[in-house]
Design a protein around this motif. Structure first.
Motif, PDB file in Angstrom:
ATOM      1  N   LEU A  83      25.653 -41.446  -0.495  1.00  0.00           N
ATOM      2  CA  LEU A  83      24.555 -42.357  -0.187  1.00  0.00           C
ATOM      3  C   LEU A  83      24.743 -43.730  -0.814  1.00  0.00           C
ATOM      4  O   LEU A  83      24.118 -44.700  -0.381  1.00  0.00           O
ATOM      5  CB  LEU A  83      23.224 -41.741  -0.622  1.00  0.00           C
ATOM      6  CG  LEU A  83      22.795 -40.517   0.195  1.00  0.00           C
ATOM      7  CD1 LEU A  83      21.481 -39.961  -0.305  1.00  0.00           C
ATOM      8  CD2 LEU A  83      22.688 -40.863   1.679  1.00  0.00           C
ATOM      9  N   GLU A  84      25.611 -43.824  -1.815  1.00  0.00           N
ATOM     10  CA  GLU A  84      25.939 -45.144  -2.358  1.00  0.00           C
ATOM     11  C   GLU A  84      26.628 -46.006  -1.309  1.00  0.00           C
ATOM     12  O   GLU A  84      26.603 -47.242  -1.390  1.00  0.00           O
ATOM     13  CB  GLU A  84      26.836 -45.000  -3.588  1.00  0.00           C
ATOM     14  CG  GLU A  84      26.112 -44.483  -4.824  1.00  0.00           C
ATOM     15  CD  GLU A  84      27.052 -44.262  -5.993  1.00  0.00           C
ATOM     16  OE1 GLU A  84      28.251 -44.622  -5.856  1.00  0.00           O
ATOM     17  OE2 GLU A  84      26.607 -43.724  -7.019  1.00  0.00           O
ATOM     18  N   GLU A  85      27.262 -45.352  -0.334  1.00  0.00           N
ATOM     19  CA  GLU A  85      27.953 -46.074   0.735  1.00  0.00           C
ATOM     20  C   GLU A  85      27.026 -46.396   1.906  1.00  0.00           C
ATOM     21  O   GLU A  85      27.450 -47.029   2.872  1.00  0.00           O
ATOM     22  CB  GLU A  85      29.140 -45.238   1.242  1.00  0.00           C
ATOM     23  CG  GLU A  85      30.155 -44.863   0.177  1.00  0.00           C
ATOM     24  CD  GLU A  85      30.867 -46.086  -0.392  1.00  0.00           C
ATOM     25  OE1 GLU A  85      31.098 -47.033   0.384  1.00  0.00           O
ATOM     26  OE2 GLU A  85      31.184 -46.079  -1.599  1.00  0.00           O
ATOM     27  N   LEU A  86      25.780 -45.940   1.832  1.00  0.00           N
ATOM     28  CA  LEU A  86      24.838 -46.162   2.913  1.00  0.00           C
ATOM     29  C   LEU A  86      24.366 -47.614   2.923  1.00  0.00           C
ATOM     30  O   LEU A  86      23.806 -48.092   1.940  1.00  0.00           O
ATOM     31  CB  LEU A  86      23.631 -45.232   2.733  1.00  0.00           C
ATOM     32  CG  LEU A  86      22.582 -45.176   3.846  1.00  0.00           C
ATOM     33  CD1 LEU A  86      23.195 -44.645   5.132  1.00  0.00           C
ATOM     34  CD2 LEU A  86      21.416 -44.287   3.415  1.00  0.00           C
ATOM     35  N   PRO A  87      24.600 -48.346   4.007  1.00  0.00           N
ATOM     36  CA  PRO A  87      24.187 -49.756   4.059  1.00  0.00           C
ATOM     37  C   PRO A  87      22.678 -49.903   3.866  1.00  0.00           C
ATOM     38  O   PRO A  87      21.896 -49.055   4.311  1.00  0.00           O
ATOM     39  CB  PRO A  87      24.611 -50.199   5.470  1.00  0.00           C
ATOM     40  CG  PRO A  87      25.687 -49.236   5.863  1.00  0.00           C
ATOM     41  CD  PRO A  87      25.318 -47.929   5.227  1.00  0.00           C
ATOM     42  N   ASP A  88      22.269 -50.972   3.226  1.00  0.00           N
ATOM     43  CA  ASP A  88      20.860 -51.185   2.922  1.00  0.00           C
ATOM     44  C   ASP A  88      19.997 -51.205   4.174  1.00  0.00           C
ATOM     45  O   ASP A  88      18.885 -50.667   4.184  1.00  0.00           O
ATOM     46  CB  ASP A  88      20.669 -52.496   2.148  1.00  0.00           C
ATOM     47  CG  ASP A  88      21.204 -52.404   0.723  1.00  0.00           C
ATOM     48  OD1 ASP A  88      21.366 -51.260   0.232  1.00  0.00           O
ATOM     49  OD2 ASP A  88      21.468 -53.463   0.120  1.00  0.00           O
ATOM     50  N   ASP A  89      20.510 -51.826   5.248  1.00  0.00           N
ATOM     51  CA  ASP A  89      19.687 -51.917   6.454  1.00  0.00           C
ATOM     52  C   ASP A  89      19.493 -50.558   7.119  1.00  0.00           C
ATOM     53  O   ASP A  89      18.456 -50.296   7.746  1.00  0.00           O
ATOM     54  CB  ASP A  89      20.303 -52.917   7.454  1.00  0.00           C
ATOM     55  CG  ASP A  89      21.684 -52.494   7.911  1.00  0.00           C
ATOM     56  OD1 ASP A  89      22.418 -51.880   7.113  1.00  0.00           O
ATOM     57  OD2 ASP A  89      22.033 -52.788   9.069  1.00  0.00           O
ATOM     58  N   VAL A  90      20.458 -49.677   6.955  1.00  0.00           N
ATOM     59  CA  VAL A  90      20.325 -48.322   7.491  1.00  0.00           C
ATOM     60  C   VAL A  90      19.398 -47.495   6.599  1.00  0.00           C
ATOM     61  O   VAL A  90      18.507 -46.793   7.080  1.00  0.00           O
ATOM     62  CB  VAL A  90      21.703 -47.641   7.613  1.00  0.00           C
ATOM     63  CG1 VAL A  90      21.546 -46.194   8.069  1.00  0.00           C
ATOM     64  CG2 VAL A  90      22.587 -48.407   8.594  1.00  0.00           C
ATOM     65  N   ARG A  91      19.573 -47.611   5.300  1.00  0.00           N
ATOM     66  CA  ARG A  91      18.731 -46.876   4.354  1.00  0.00           C
ATOM     67  C   ARG A  91      17.259 -47.251   4.517  1.00  0.00           C
ATOM     68  O   ARG A  91      16.373 -46.391   4.491  1.00  0.00           O
ATOM     69  CB  ARG A  91      19.177 -47.156   2.918  1.00  0.00           C
ATOM     70  CG  ARG A  91      18.391 -46.371   1.853  1.00  0.00           C
ATOM     71  CD  ARG A  91      18.690 -46.908   0.454  1.00  0.00           C
ATOM     72  NE  ARG A  91      20.073 -46.697   0.087  1.00  0.00           N
ATOM     73  CZ  ARG A  91      20.496 -45.682  -0.682  1.00  0.00           C
ATOM     74  NH1 ARG A  91      19.628 -44.819  -1.157  1.00  0.00           N
ATOM     75  NH2 ARG A  91      21.771 -45.551  -0.982  1.00  0.00           N
ATOM     76  N   SER A  92      16.985 -48.529   4.710  1.00  0.00           N
ATOM     77  CA  SER A  92      15.599 -48.988   4.787  1.00  0.00           C
ATOM     78  C   SER A  92      14.890 -48.474   6.042  1.00  0.00           C
ATOM     79  O   SER A  92      13.663 -48.434   6.090  1.00  0.00           O
ATOM     80  CB  SER A  92      15.541 -50.512   4.755  1.00  0.00           C
ATOM     81  OG  SER A  92      16.171 -51.065   5.898  1.00  0.00           O
TER      82      SER A  92
END
Length: 395
Positions: free
Chosen positions: A69-78
């Protein structure tokens, strides 16, 4: 919520030594993010996201999930609205997908003895996601839930009553998420209401099961208390005389548990031929390898026999659906099974069956009394849809 990134679900599928991740848009099926953690729980654990591979300091499910999840882009996570978890065994308690709370989590921990190799990792995945993404609701989707509509005559074993009443010894079935998905798509391909159809769905991968689905409801299936019952599989024996366990324990000088482990891990296609992968098996059979030819014939014969038997629960058959890695890709298996089912009115279209495609399609001959379909399964999409629907309902 229905469009764009605002309604996406993180789907988590934890195996005994793996964690598969995907961010799924329930409307479009788009997956902007996917990851895989392998050899979890060992010093060789690795996490691969795209072209990036990392070694987690904490090799547990929680540690591997955190690194992915550290590799999860911020825009996808949000844009995430929930985390959806595949849980293999829900016992008799869970008949549908549920939002996780403390009570659900406690009950899941109590189910680990039914499928220790499958449920315990699923619980670990929920705990990991709660730790890493504490603000997102967690939803569990159960492989067994779809089969909870089976009538008692289908799910009961002919064993002492207290085995069932006190110990839960009954048939549960598995691969329900896949059977549920492909039978719904089958109705679309056939352009008929699902509620009018008598279907047999054959999910064929390393694990294999078939299900009788009547008017959209599972009424029988081949797997039982555990995923060992039923069809011949990659490493599982499928149906076998239970007295074999005692017989081989005595002959080999091992425990019953060790024999069951051999039936799960060293039997099936692997035990007969030395090959567990259908592609290798078919190549060996084509080259004249007799054990491979026997294993292939056993696989197809047992599948055809079970499909025919499941029609008893349906009162007939409108369509047979192939799915899973073998069902979607092995033209030879599909052709042989259709030959064996000719007495039911199955008539294959050799040309259509030989085509390889990722699209849902019909492979039976025009005018065949029984339609035969190949439908790629998408369990992740089902999990994502259930999760978002439940989160919306909870709000």
């Amino acid at each position: 919520m229905g469009d764009g990134a605002a309604g996406r679900v993180l789907v988590v599928n934890c195996g005994s030594s793996t964690v598969k991740l995907a961010v799924v848009d329930p409307d479009t099926g788009e997956r902007p993010f996917a990851g895989l953690a392998d050899r979890v729980g060992t010093p060789d654990a690795s996490v691969r996201v795209g072209t990036t591979t990392r070694t987690p300091d904490d090799t547990s499910h929680r540690g591997a999930l955190a690194v992915a999840l550290e590799e999860l882009p911020d825009d996808v996570r949000s844009g995430l609205v929930a985390v959806g978890h595949r849980i293999v065994h829900g016992g008799a308690r869970f008949t549908r997908s549920v939002v996780v709370d403390d009570d659900v989590l406690a009950e899941l921990r109590g189910l680990t003895d039914l499928a220790p190799l499958h449920v315990a990792p699923g619980v670990a995945g929920i705990e990991a996601a709660l730790s890493v993404l504490p603000d997102l609701p967690q939803v569990t989707v159960f492989d067994t839930a779809f089969h909870q509509t089976m009538p008692e005559r289908a799910y009961r074993y002919a064993v002492p009553e207290d085995w069932y009443a006190e110990h839960g010894v009954r048939r549960y079935g598995f691969h329900g998420t896949s059977h549920r998905y492909v039978t719904a798509v089958a109705a679309e391909v056939l352009d008929r209401p699902l509620e009018s159809l008598r279907l047999v769905s054959a999910h064929l991968g390393n694990g294999c099961s078939a299900a009788a689905v009547l008017h959209g409801r599972s009424v029988d299936t081949t797997m039982g208390l555990t995923p060992l019952e039923g069809l011949v599989m990659g490493t599982r024996s499928g149906d076998i005389d239970p007295a074999v366990v005692e017989h081989m324990a005595r002959r080999l000088g091992v425990s019953a548990a060790e024999v069951v482990a051999l039936l799960n891990r060293e039997s099936g296609l692997l035990g007969v031929s030395g090959h567990r992968d259908m592609r290798e098996l078919e190549a060996a059979a084509l080259a004249g390898d007799a054990p491979a030819q026997l294993a292939l014939e056993l696989f197809c014969y047992r599948l055809a026999k079970h499909v025919a038997g499941l029609t008893v629960a349906l009162g007939g058959l409108d369509a047979l659906v192939f799915t899973g890695g073998i069902g979607e890709n092995s033209t030879g298996v599909r052709a042989r099974v259709q030959e064996l089912l000719a007495h039911l009115g199955v008539r294959a279209d050799e040309g259509a069956n030989a085509v390889r495609s990722q699209e849902a399609r019909r492979v039976s001959a025009p005018g065949s009394p029984v339609d035969v379909l190949v439908i790629p399964t998408d369990e992740e999409l089902v999990i994502a849809r259930d999760a978002r629907e439940l989160v919306g309902a909870a709000r």
